[in-house]
Design a protein around this motif. Structure first.
Motif, mmCIF file in Angstrom:
data_model
loop_
_atom_site.group_PDB
_atom_site.id
_atom_site.type_symbol
_atom_site.label_atom_id
_atom_site.label_comp_id
_atom_site.label_asym_id
_atom_site.label_seq_id
_atom_site.Cartn_x
_atom_site.Cartn_y
_atom_site.Cartn_z
ATOM 1 N N LYS A 170 -6.919 3.292 -6.591
ATOM 2 C CA LYS A 170 -6.100 2.159 -7.039
ATOM 3 C C LYS A 170 -6.897 0.870 -6.970
ATOM 4 O O LYS A 170 -7.670 0.649 -6.051
ATOM 5 C CB LYS A 170 -4.848 2.048 -6.184
ATOM 6 C CG LYS A 170 -3.962 3.283 -6.293
ATOM 7 C CD LYS A 170 -2.568 2.978 -5.860
ATOM 8 C CE LYS A 170 -1.765 4.255 -5.954
ATOM 9 N NZ LYS A 170 -0.580 4.159 -6.650
ATOM 10 N N THR A 171 -6.663 0.032 -7.949
ATOM 11 C CA THR A 171 -7.308 -1.283 -7.950
ATOM 12 C C THR A 171 -6.293 -2.399 -7.730
ATOM 13 O O THR A 171 -6.573 -3.380 -7.074
ATOM 14 C CB THR A 171 -8.051 -1.530 -9.280
ATOM 15 O OG1 THR A 171 -7.144 -1.320 -10.359
ATOM 16 C CG2 THR A 171 -9.247 -0.605 -9.401
ATOM 17 N N GLU A 175 0.924 4.590 -1.418
ATOM 18 C CA GLU A 175 -0.219 3.829 -1.908
ATOM 19 C C GLU A 175 -1.465 4.138 -1.068
ATOM 20 O O GLU A 175 -2.562 4.299 -1.604
ATOM 21 C CB GLU A 175 0.104 2.333 -1.860
ATOM 22 C CG GLU A 175 -0.946 1.451 -2.512
ATOM 23 C CD GLU A 175 -0.505 0.007 -2.587
ATOM 24 O OE1 GLU A 175 0.113 -0.365 -3.601
ATOM 25 O OE2 GLU A 175 -0.796 -0.751 -1.625
ATOM 26 N N LEU A 176 -1.295 4.265 0.230
ATOM 27 C CA LEU A 176 -2.411 4.567 1.124
ATOM 28 C C LEU A 176 -3.025 5.930 0.804
ATOM 29 O O LEU A 176 -4.249 6.082 0.820
ATOM 30 C CB LEU A 176 -1.951 4.523 2.584
ATOM 31 C CG LEU A 176 -3.019 4.803 3.637
ATOM 32 C CD1 LEU A 176 -4.051 3.680 3.645
ATOM 33 C CD2 LEU A 176 -2.392 4.964 5.002
ATOM 34 N N LYS A 177 -2.176 6.917 0.523
ATOM 35 C CA LYS A 177 -2.668 8.275 0.234
ATOM 36 C C LYS A 177 -3.585 8.304 -0.986
ATOM 37 O O LYS A 177 -4.409 9.201 -1.117
ATOM 38 C CB LYS A 177 -1.492 9.227 0.031
ATOM 39 C CG LYS A 177 -0.723 9.504 1.307
ATOM 40 C CD LYS A 177 0.508 10.346 1.020
ATOM 41 C CE LYS A 177 1.378 10.489 2.261
ATOM 42 N NZ LYS A 177 2.620 11.234 1.981
ATOM 43 N N TYR A 209 -4.448 -5.043 1.535
ATOM 44 C CA TYR A 209 -5.739 -5.639 1.237
ATOM 45 C C TYR A 209 -6.745 -4.554 1.571
ATOM 46 O O TYR A 209 -6.611 -3.851 2.570
ATOM 47 C CB TYR A 209 -6.019 -6.873 2.104
ATOM 48 C CG TYR A 209 -5.119 -8.047 1.801
ATOM 49 C CD1 TYR A 209 -5.210 -8.727 0.583
ATOM 50 C CD2 TYR A 209 -4.196 -8.487 2.734
ATOM 51 C CE1 TYR A 209 -4.391 -9.809 0.315
ATOM 52 C CE2 TYR A 209 -3.384 -9.576 2.469
ATOM 53 C CZ TYR A 209 -3.481 -10.216 1.247
ATOM 54 O OH TYR A 209 -2.675 -11.283 0.994
ATOM 55 N N LYS A 210 -7.787 -4.430 0.743
ATOM 56 C CA LYS A 210 -8.794 -3.394 0.956
ATOM 57 C C LYS A 210 -10.179 -4.018 0.860
ATOM 58 O O LYS A 210 -10.436 -4.800 -0.042
ATOM 59 C CB LYS A 210 -8.615 -2.305 -0.107
ATOM 60 C CG LYS A 210 -9.671 -1.240 -0.107
ATOM 61 C CD LYS A 210 -9.335 -0.130 -1.098
ATOM 62 C CE LYS A 210 -10.112 -0.262 -2.359
ATOM 63 N NZ LYS A 210 -9.967 0.876 -3.266
ATOM 64 N N PHE A 211 -11.026 -3.692 1.820
ATOM 65 C CA PHE A 211 -12.432 -4.116 1.718
ATOM 66 C C PHE A 211 -13.336 -3.094 2.363
ATOM 67 O O PHE A 211 -12.930 -2.188 3.017
ATOM 68 C CB PHE A 211 -12.656 -5.530 2.282
ATOM 69 C CG PHE A 211 -12.443 -5.701 3.746
ATOM 70 C CD1 PHE A 211 -13.546 -5.762 4.601
ATOM 71 C CD2 PHE A 211 -11.176 -5.870 4.297
ATOM 72 C CE1 PHE A 211 -13.369 -5.969 5.945
ATOM 73 C CE2 PHE A 211 -10.995 -6.063 5.647
ATOM 74 C CZ PHE A 211 -12.087 -6.115 6.489
#
Length: 172
Positions: free
Chosen positions: A163-164, A156-158, A170-172
């Protein structure tokens, strides 16, 4: 001087030479203060010597253990010598020349979140991620807990920019 024992292990990380002097970071996992001692400068970036000349993405982690795990997962990664150190603008811009996408991957704890906020204020263009607490505090804890979840999180990180609906981060 201190001697390593089974109850008090010491891990030494060799960081190369600078001006003829060997640089070391020594880790004392059982201590509650002064867990790291060494003579590496605060500008030293752990994992920098293992980086390819360029790539699509660079992850700035918070610790050498996270960098080592990401290296095993074929993710280019570095970390400052301390969670409280923010890489200089000169260093960041030089890294951005070789890695157009820079992601900061911090711990999901109070110290980690405070540090991530300082980074975001200084470099608002950097994508910041941290694991959802239900999984683990950091990627190596997740790998210890569940190798399968850790591998899925790394996948998922790659592709985090595309990705939403994130399962692990958590992404900001």
């Amino acid at each position: 001087f201190i001697k390593t024992t089974i109850r008090n292990p010491i891990y030494g990380y060799y960081c190369g030479k600078k001006e003829g002097m060997e640089l070391w970071r020594n880790y004392f996992p059982t201590k509650t203060s002064y867990r790291f001692l060494g003579n590496t400068p605060s500008t030293y970036l752990q994992g920098i010597k293992q980086l390819p000349k360029n790539g699509d993405m660079l992850v700035i982690g918070k610790s050498l253990k996270d960098v080592m795990y990401m290296y095993e997962q074929e993710v280019s990664s570095i970390a400052p010598t301390s969670e409280t150190i923010i890489i200089s603008e000169k260093q960041i811009l030089k890294l951005k020349e070789s890695f157009p996408q820079i992601i900061l991957f911090g711990d999901n704890d109070l110290a980690g979140i405070k540090s991530l906020n300082k980074w975001k204020k200084k470099y608002p263009w950097i994508t910041i991620v941290f694991l959802k607490r239900k999984f683990a505090k950091d990627i190596t804890d997740l790998a210890f807990k569940s190798k399968i979840d850790a591998m899925r999180a790394m996948d998922e990180l790659k592709d985090i920019q595309n990705k939403t609906n994130l399962q692990y981060f958590y992404k900001f």
